[in-house]
Design a protein around this motif. Structure first.
Motif, PDB file in Angstrom:
ATOM      1  N   ASP A  50     -37.695 -42.855   0.911  1.00  0.00           N
ATOM      2  CA  ASP A  50     -37.937 -41.433   1.174  1.00  0.00           C
ATOM      3  C   ASP A  50     -36.847 -40.574   0.552  1.00  0.00           C
ATOM      4  O   ASP A  50     -37.082 -39.433   0.151  1.00  0.00           O
ATOM      5  CB  ASP A  50     -37.970 -41.166   2.687  1.00  0.00           C
ATOM      6  CG  ASP A  50     -39.113 -41.900   3.366  1.00  0.00           C
ATOM      7  OD1 ASP A  50     -40.237 -41.865   2.833  1.00  0.00           O
ATOM      8  OD2 ASP A  50     -38.879 -42.516   4.420  1.00  0.00           O
ATOM      9  N   GLN A  76     -40.424 -37.013  -2.915  1.00  0.00           N
ATOM     10  CA  GLN A  76     -39.280 -37.481  -2.136  1.00  0.00           C
ATOM     11  C   GLN A  76     -38.038 -36.690  -2.525  1.00  0.00           C
ATOM     12  O   GLN A  76     -38.095 -35.797  -3.370  1.00  0.00           O
ATOM     13  CB  GLN A  76     -39.067 -38.978  -2.363  1.00  0.00           C
ATOM     14  CG  GLN A  76     -40.270 -39.835  -1.973  1.00  0.00           C
ATOM     15  CD  GLN A  76     -40.870 -40.557  -3.169  1.00  0.00           C
ATOM     16  OE1 GLN A  76     -41.244 -39.929  -4.146  1.00  0.00           O
ATOM     17  NE2 GLN A  76     -40.957 -41.882  -3.077  1.00  0.00           N
ATOM     18  N   GLN A 130     -31.942 -31.498   5.101  1.00  0.00           N
ATOM     19  CA  GLN A 130     -32.321 -32.901   5.316  1.00  0.00           C
ATOM     20  C   GLN A 130     -31.135 -33.833   5.072  1.00  0.00           C
ATOM     21  O   GLN A 130     -30.900 -34.775   5.844  1.00  0.00           O
ATOM     22  CB  GLN A 130     -33.467 -33.279   4.384  1.00  0.00           C
ATOM     23  CG  GLN A 130     -34.843 -32.890   4.863  1.00  0.00           C
ATOM     24  CD  GLN A 130     -35.912 -33.486   3.957  1.00  0.00           C
ATOM     25  OE1 GLN A 130     -36.110 -33.048   2.828  1.00  0.00           O
ATOM     26  NE2 GLN A 130     -36.577 -34.502   4.441  1.00  0.00           N
TER      27      GLN A 130
END
Length: 274
Positions: A50, A76, A130
């Motif tokens: 990912d 990704q 993230q």
């Protein structure tokens, strides 16, 4: 650095993959000791990952991204965390148009034995968030510098241009003092100034063993200086000195052995100045 980052993520129950294809026995041992999960080739890694974190010798960064792109890395996140110019980071982003490319820069030693490097981030705000969440609670501290790809890399090379070139200058200064029989006196003078790299002679062999990575990094620092309209001579010269340590890659050397490698090429064909 890669194995140390992987260790930090594994301690927080993140599944970390690594590609065994073409890697040395030392790399394999580091990955296994870190508890990383091996895959046979890059295609398998790209298919299952990912997030892909690129930590490699700076000279190989674009080629690694090109290989990843050939495997179809779309949708990704790709964290480009090598010490390269902002221009090269943008080239990597162009190679991976279907991925979220985050510009990263590691400042500090690998996160082992309590050391806490900082991973500076810039680029897509969601991607930076993230990445920050990914390393939350680990010994890898993160700091977001903004939304422009290249900002983090510019900071890294600005720091490297001082820190690594200073290590080269310290080695040369000690080398000439040692050859002249005044090494102890040089260290006495340097010791009166706090934090001087001149007093850290034990770091000379470390600089030698890392020269194969530092040289290309200073080449990129020189390129960034040129782009900024600043002189690049000092960085190019420091890189040339590091190239004299090409035989020292990952070797355990004494100070004398490291200095002897600097002398070797120079003494061949040396002539007296008029």
């Amino acid at each position: 650095m890669g194995a140390a980052f992987g260790t930090q993520l594994r301690r927080h129950n993140v599944r970390v993959l690594w590609c065994a294809d073409g890697r040395s026995s030392r790399s394999r041992a580091r990955a296994e000791n870190a508890g990383l999960e091996g895959v046979q080739n890059l295609g398998q890694l790209v298919e299952r990952a990912d997030v892909l974190l690129s930590l490699c010798p700076p000279a190989a960064a674009v080629d690694v991204a090109r290989q990843v792109a050939a495997c179809g890395f779309d949708g990704q996140m790709y964290i480009e965390a090598n010490a390269i110019t902002p221009r090269r980071v943008r080239t990597i982003a162009e190679l991976l148009p279907g991925a979220v490319v985050v510009d990263g820069a590691v400042v500090g030693s690998p996160p082992v034995s309590g050391k806490q490097p900082t991973l500076y981030l810039s680029g897509d705000p969601h991607g930076c968030a993230q990445a920050t969440e990914l390393f939350s609670g680990t010994d890898v501290k993160t700091k977001v510098l903004g939304a422009e790809v290249g900002t983090a890399s510019a900071l890294k090379l600005a720091y490297s241009s001082y820190q690594k070139a200073s290590r080269v200058l310290a080695a040369l200064a000690y080398g000439v003092a040692d050859a002249s029989g005044v090494a102890d006196e040089l260290l006495e003078i340097a010791g009166k100034r706090g934090g001087s790299y001149l007093t850290e002679t034990a770091y000379i062999p470390k600089t030698a063993s890392r020269a194969w990575r530092w040289g290309p990094e200073l080449d990129d620092a020189a390129a960034l200086l040129r782009e900024a309209g600043l002189p690049d001579d000092l960085m190019r010269a420091a890189s040339q000195v590091l190239s004299r340590w090409s035989e020292a890659r990952e070797r355990e050397l004494t100070i004398a052995e490291a200095l002897s490698l600097l002398h070797a090429d120079h003494e061949c064909g040396e002539r007296e100045e008029p």
